[in-house]
Scaffold this motif. Structure first.
Motif, PDB file in Angstrom:
ATOM      1  N   ASN A 144       0.837  -1.194   0.000  1.00  0.00           N
ATOM      2  CA  ASN A 144       0.000   0.000   0.000  1.00  0.00           C
ATOM      3  C   ASN A 144       0.874   1.247   0.000  1.00  0.00           C
ATOM      4  OD1 ASN A 144      -1.997   1.895   0.245  1.00  0.00           O
ATOM      5  ND2 ASN A 144      -2.786   1.145   2.184  1.00  0.00           N
ATOM      6  N   GLN A 146      -0.389   4.340  -0.545  1.00  0.00           N
ATOM      7  CA  GLN A 146      -1.189   5.516  -0.172  1.00  0.00           C
ATOM      8  C   GLN A 146      -0.687   6.175   1.114  1.00  0.00           C
ATOM      9  OE1 GLN A 146      -4.007   6.766  -2.077  1.00  0.00           O
ATOM     10  NE2 GLN A 146      -3.597   8.532  -0.774  1.00  0.00           N
ATOM     11  N   ASP A 150       0.425  10.054   1.342  1.00  0.00           N
ATOM     12  CA  ASP A 150      -0.246  10.972   2.276  1.00  0.00           C
ATOM     13  C   ASP A 150       0.756  11.642   3.213  1.00  0.00           C
ATOM     14  OD1 ASP A 150      -2.665  10.290   1.106  1.00  0.00           O
ATOM     15  OD2 ASP A 150      -3.216   8.864   2.687  1.00  0.00           O
ATOM     16  N   TYR A 169      -1.037  11.531  -7.147  1.00  0.00           N
ATOM     17  CA  TYR A 169      -0.924  10.147  -6.666  1.00  0.00           C
ATOM     18  C   TYR A 169      -0.765   9.179  -7.840  1.00  0.00           C
ATOM     19  CZ  TYR A 169      -1.758   5.791  -4.194  1.00  0.00           C
ATOM     20  OH  TYR A 169      -1.626   4.528  -3.679  1.00  0.00           O
ATOM     21  N   ARG A 173       2.338   6.550  -8.409  1.00  0.00           N
ATOM     22  CA  ARG A 173       2.183   5.103  -8.541  1.00  0.00           C
ATOM     23  C   ARG A 173       2.575   4.552  -9.902  1.00  0.00           C
ATOM     24  NH1 ARG A 173      -2.567   1.966  -6.837  1.00  0.00           N
ATOM     25  NH2 ARG A 173      -1.021   0.462  -7.438  1.00  0.00           N
TER      26      ARG A 173
END
Length: 190
Positions: A144, A146, A150, A169, A173
């Motif tokens: 993950n 994210q 963040d 984002y 990725r």
């Protein structure tokens, strides 16, 4: 005469096939091959990195070193992705998109990368023979990304609208950073 020509041609063909040079990478046994993840580590849901170390008959030391090397490479991936985020925000500023003053993602990425590597786990460990040397290889993944993204946004103090954040984002990725990562890796190896 035709028979002699056919036999001679066949012998020359067989001799040519026998002189084909051997590959630099060979399996350890007839049924053992170098896993594809060694050369192309991938993860559908996050980051992946692999590393191989020379086998010295000590499993725990070689395993720990291979995993540590793969994690160090993953930290470099995070830092490179942060550089791409900086470039993306810079291009948004130049195109007139409002972005508030902030710290560089690159400035905060090293600390965040080191903290985030706790979530990186070894997925595969395997032996391979590379350049005629027995190696122990490790694949490390982080599922993950994210939370890393963040935290980069938070630590850099960036205020973005949801659309800009989604675009950033996606940049973080995607494989678009692969070329920059390759260049960064080459620069660090020289």
């Amino acid at each position: 005469m035709k028979k002699l020509l056919v036999i001679t041609s066949s012998m020359l063909l067989l001799a040519a096939c026998g002189s084909t040079p051997k590959s630099q990478s060979t399996p350890l046994a007839d049924n053992d091959a170098i896993p594809s993840w060694v050369f192309l580590p991938t993860s559908d849901t996050g980051l992946a990195s692999s590393s191989c170390v020379a086998w010295g008959n000590n499993m725990s030391a070689a395993r720990a070193q291979a995993i540590a090397n793969a994690k160090a490479d993953m930290a470099l991936q995070i830092e490179t992705r942060a550089k791409v985020m900086d470039k993306t925000l810079e291009s948004q500023k130049q195109s007139g998109t409002e972005v508030s003053n902030h710290s560089s993602f690159t400035q905060v990425s090293k600390q965040i990368a080191e903290q985030s590597l706790v979530g990186a786990i070894p997925k595969e460990i395997a032996f391979a023979r590379i350049d005629n040397q027995k190696q122990l290889c490790a694949l490390v993944t982080m599922d993950n990304t994210q939370p890393i993204f963040d935290k980069l946004i938070k630590e850099a103090g960036v205020k973005l609208d949801p659309k800009a954040e989604a675009v950033l984002y996606k940049e973080f990725r995607t494989t678009k950073v692969t070329a920059e990562l390759d260049a960064e890796l080459k620069a660090n190896k020289l």
